[in-house]
Design an enzyme around this catalytic site. Structure first.
Site, short mmCIF file in Angstrom:
data_model
loop_
_atom_site.label_atom_id
_atom_site.label_comp_id
_atom_site.label_asym_id
_atom_site.label_seq_id
_atom_site.Cartn_x
_atom_site.Cartn_y
_atom_site.Cartn_z
N SER A 113 0.81 -1.22 0.00
CA SER A 113 0.00 0.00 0.00
C SER A 113 0.85 1.27 0.00
O SER A 113 0.32 2.37 -0.03
CB SER A 113 -0.94 0.02 1.21
OG SER A 113 -0.20 0.16 2.40
N LEU A 115 3.28 1.72 -2.37
CA LEU A 115 3.92 1.88 -3.67
C LEU A 115 3.27 2.94 -4.57
O LEU A 115 3.90 3.42 -5.50
CB LEU A 115 3.99 0.54 -4.41
CG LEU A 115 4.78 -0.56 -3.67
CD1 LEU A 115 4.86 -1.81 -4.52
CD2 LEU A 115 6.16 -0.10 -3.27
N LYS A 130 12.71 0.28 4.43
CA LYS A 130 12.50 1.37 3.47
C LYS A 130 13.77 2.18 3.24
O LYS A 130 14.03 2.63 2.12
CB LYS A 130 11.41 2.32 3.99
CG LYS A 130 10.01 1.79 3.85
CD LYS A 130 9.00 2.88 4.23
CE LYS A 130 7.59 2.34 4.16
NZ LYS A 130 6.61 3.35 4.58
N CYS A 232 -2.13 9.50 6.51
CA CYS A 232 -2.45 9.08 5.14
C CYS A 232 -3.28 7.80 5.12
O CYS A 232 -4.09 7.60 4.23
CB CYS A 232 -1.17 8.87 4.34
SG CYS A 232 -0.29 10.40 4.03
N CYS A 406 -16.62 -1.70 10.51
CA CYS A 406 -15.84 -0.67 9.81
C CYS A 406 -14.58 -1.35 9.26
O CYS A 406 -14.50 -2.57 9.23
CB CYS A 406 -15.49 0.48 10.74
SG CYS A 406 -14.37 0.00 12.04
#
Lengths: 451, 104
Positions: A113, A115, A130, A232, A406
Site C-alpha cells: 500500500s 507503492l 524502506k 495518510c 468498519c
C-alpha cells in the site's frame, strides 16, 4: 485444508522464503558507511572530475549555479527523515544532483500500500527496510554519492548524534511527535530544517530555523489535539501530491546548499492539487519567547515527544478497546450468523466512498461514523424501521441485534457507543465486529481485499 | 427586519482538513451583519463557530482562539503580523484557516 490446498500453501511459503533470502542478500550487499566513520570530517572537494563534468553538465552551464554550485552540492550532506511519499522523490533528486552524502532514516518496512506514492520501492522489496530500499534505488541512479541508510526510529536518544553528521535536514515524516523532535534537534544542533507534508489533495512546505526565520515551535507552540490529526492511512493521499512536495524539498535543500535564490524561511507554501494552486504566505518572524529558539530557551535537551504530543511517533493505527467482550463478536462468529441466516441489521459505518472497495456479503445500511452525531433523528428512524421489519413480534420489542462494522474495528466501537445512546429507550442490542473488515479477510475470507 | 444595512464581506477559506468541520466546503463568502463597533477577528471566530462549523466545534476553537495547529492568515499573511485576535476586518478581506498537515 485438503492435501492439494496444503501443497499450494507450502509452495507459496517456499516462494516467500526465496524472496526474503534474496532481500537479505540485497541489504547485505549494499555498501554502507559505518557510523563511526561519519564523525570524521570528510575532506572537502575543490574540483570536479571528468565524469562529474559530463554527468552534471546541464546544470553546470546554469548561470548562478556553475562549477561553484556543483562543488557546493558535492560538499553538502543531507539527511532525509522518512523514506515515504515525500522522502522518495526528495532522495532521488538529491542523489541525481550529486549531493555529497545522503542519509535516509526510516524504522518501517515496504508494504504494497506504499507503492502508489513511495516510488523508489518496488514490488520485490515488500518487507525490506524502506531506508535500504531508497538507498538501493538512488545508488543505481548515481553511485558517486555516499549513502547511509538508518533502519531505526528517530528518537530523543539518537537524534542529535545522527543529525550532527549532516548540513541540511529534510522532514519527510508523517507524525506530529517526530516533527517536534526534529525541530528541537535542528535548533539545538543549528541545522536548517526543510519541512514538507501532504495529505489528501493538499501539500505544505516551509523551511524552519534558517536565515533568522522561525522554527516549527514559533508557529505551533502547542501540539494539536490528537483527534484533529489525520494520517495518510486514514485520510488518504493522492500519490503525486507528496511527489510534488518532496521534489520541492529537494529543490530547497539544493538552494540552501548553494546559496542561490530565496528560501521558504518564514514563508509557507500551500499546494492545492484540486484547484491547481500554489499559494505562498508570509509567516510570523522568530518568536522571542519560543521555548527552543527564543531569547530565554527552556528546552536545552530533547524531551519525550510522544508524551508532549499525546500521540505515538508513527502513523501506525492504534487499536481501541472501548467495548466489553459481550458487545463484540469476532469475524468468525459473524460469518456463522450470516451462514445460519440469523436476522440482524448490519450497519457499515465507513465513509460512503469506501463502500465501492468492498462490502460484507449481507445487505447493510451505510451510516458513516462521522455523520452519526449530525443525524440522530434520521438514524434512529431508519434503524427502528429496519428492526421492526425483521423482528418477529408486532409489539415494540426488537428481537434482532444491530451489528456495526468498519475497516479495522475502531470506528465500529465508537458507533456502538453512539447507537446505544440513540436507541437507549428501545432495548436494542448493538454489537460490533471485532477487527472489522481486516479481521474478516484474515479469519473468514482470504480473498476479501484489505486496504 | 434584522439590522443589515451595510455589509462587510470576507472570503473565508479553510484548508488542510479544517474544511471537514464545515461539511467539506472550502470557500465561504460571508456577509457579516452590521454592528456599531468594527468587526474584529475574534468576533468573526465566534460568528463562524455559530454559523458555519457543522461538527465538532472544539476542533475549531479552544477558549477564545483557534485550537493549536490551525494557522490563521489574513490576506496571505500570518495573523500574528496583523494584530491577531484584535485585527479589525476590512471589506473584502480574505481570511484563511489552515490546519497543519502531518502526512508524508
Amino acid at each position: 485444508m485438503n492435501e492439494e490446498q496444503l501443497r499450494n500453501e507450502l509452495q507459496n511459503k517456499e516462494k516467500e522464503i526465496q524472496r526474503l533470502k534474496k532481500l537479505l542478500d540485497e541489504s547485505a550487499k549494499l555498501l554502507t558507511v559505518p557510523e563511526n566513520d561519519l564523525q570524521k570530517q570528510k575532506e572537502k572537494s575543490e574540483t570536479l572530475s571528468k565524469e562529474d563534468i559530463s554527468r552534471y553538465s546541464r546544470q553546470l552551464i546554469l548561470h548562478d549555479f556553475g562549477v561553484k554550485g556543483q562543488i557546493a552540492v558535492k560538499n553538502t550532506n543531507v539527511l532525509i527523515v522518512g523514506a515515504g511519499g515525500l522522502g522518495c522523490p526528495a532522495a532521488i533528486y538529491l542523489a541525481a544532483a550529486g549531493i555529497g552524502r545522503l542519509g535516509v532514516i526510516d524504522y518501517d518496512e515496504v508494504e504494497l500500500s506504499n507503492l502508489h506514492r513511495q516510488i523508489l520501492h518496488t514490488v520485490d522489496r515488500v518487507g525490506l527496510s524502506k531506508s535500504v530500499s531508497v538507498v538501493h534505488s538512488c545508488c543505481r541512479l548515481n553511485p558517486s554519492t555516499e549513502y547511509v541508510p538508518y533502519h531505526l526510529q528517530l528518537d530523543s536518544s539518537n537524534a542529535l548524534r545522527i543529525i550532527e553528521s549532516y548540513d541540511i535536514i529534510l522532514d519527510a515524516t508523517d507524525n506530529v511527535a517526530t516533527r517536534y523532535l526534529l525541530n528541537d534537534a535542528c535548533v539545538l544542533a543549528g541545522k536548517p530544517l526543510v519541512s514538507g507534508s501532504a495529505l489528501r489533495f493538499e501539500g505544505q512546505l516551509t523551511v524552519y530555523h534558517h536565515d533568522g526565520g522561525p522554527c516549527y515551535r514559533c508557529l505551533y507552540p502547542q501540539p494539536p489535539p490528537s483527534e484533529a490529526v489525520t494520517n495518510c492511512s486514514e485520510g488518504g493521499v493522492l500519490g503525486v501530491v507528496p511527489g510534488i512536495i518532496g521534489s520541492l524539498q529537494a529543490l530547497e535543500a539544493i538552494k540552501i546548499a548553494t546559496g542561490i535564490g530565496t528560501s521558504f524561511s518564514q514563508k509557507l507554501l500551500m499546494f492545492d492539487a484540486l484547484d491547481g494552486t500554489f499559494r505562498t504566505v508570509k509567516l510570523r518572524p522568530r518568536c522571542k519567547s519560543c521555548l527552543v529558539c527564543g531569547e530565554n530557551p527552556t528546552i536545552s535537551q530533547l524531551i519525550d515527544y510522544e508524551q508532549f504530543c499525546g500521540a505515538k511517533a508513527t502513523d501506525k493505527d492504534h487499536k481501541l478497546h472501548i467495548l466489553e467482550r459481550s458487545q463484540r463478536i469476532s469475524a468468525k462468529e459473524y460469518s456463522e450468523m450470516v451462514n445460519n441466516k440469523k436476522p440482524h441489521v448490519l450497519v457499515d459505518v465507513r465513509p460512503a466512498i469506501e463502500l465501492d472497495i468492498c462490502q460484507l456479503p449481507h445487505p447493510m445500511i451505510n451510516i458513516p461514523f462521522t455523520s452519526l452525531s449530525r443525524n440522530i433523528t434520521e438514524v434512529k428512524d431508519q434503524l427502528l424501521l429496519k428492526l421492526k421489519e425483521l423482528s418477529s413480534d408486532d409489539f415494540h420489542n426488537y428481537t434482532v441485534p444491530v451489528v456495526c462494522v468498519c475497516r479495522r474495528g475502531n470506528d465500529s466501537q465508537l458507533a456502538v457507543q453512539q447507537l446505544m445512546k440513540i436507541l437507549a429507550d428501545d432495548k436494542v442490542k448493538v454489537i460490533d465486529i471485532k477487527g472489522g473488515l481486516h479481521s474478516w479477510s484474515k479469519h473468514v475470507d482470504s480473498n476479501f481485499p484489505i486496504y | 427586519m434584522p439590522n443589515l444595512a451595510s455589509f462587510i464581506t470576507n472570503n473565508s477559506m479553510l484548508g488542510g482538513g479544517a474544511e471537514l468541520l464545515c461539511g467539506n466546503v472550502k470557500k465561504h463568502n460571508i456577509t457579516l451583519p452590521k454592528q456599531d463597533e468594527k468587526w474584529l477577528i475574534k468576533d468573526l471566530l465566534i460568528w463562524i463557530q455559530k454559523n458555519i462549523i457543522k461538527e465538532r466545534p472544539e476542533l475549531f476553537l479552544q477558549g477564545n482562539t483557534v485550537r493549536p495547529g490551525i494557522l490563521v492568515l489574513i490576506n496571505d499573511a500570518d495573523w500574528e503580523l496583523m494584530g491577531e485576535l484584535d485585527y479589525e476586518l476590512e471589506d473584502n478581506d480574505r481570511i484563511i484557516f489552515i490546519s497543519t498537515l502531518h502526512g508524508g
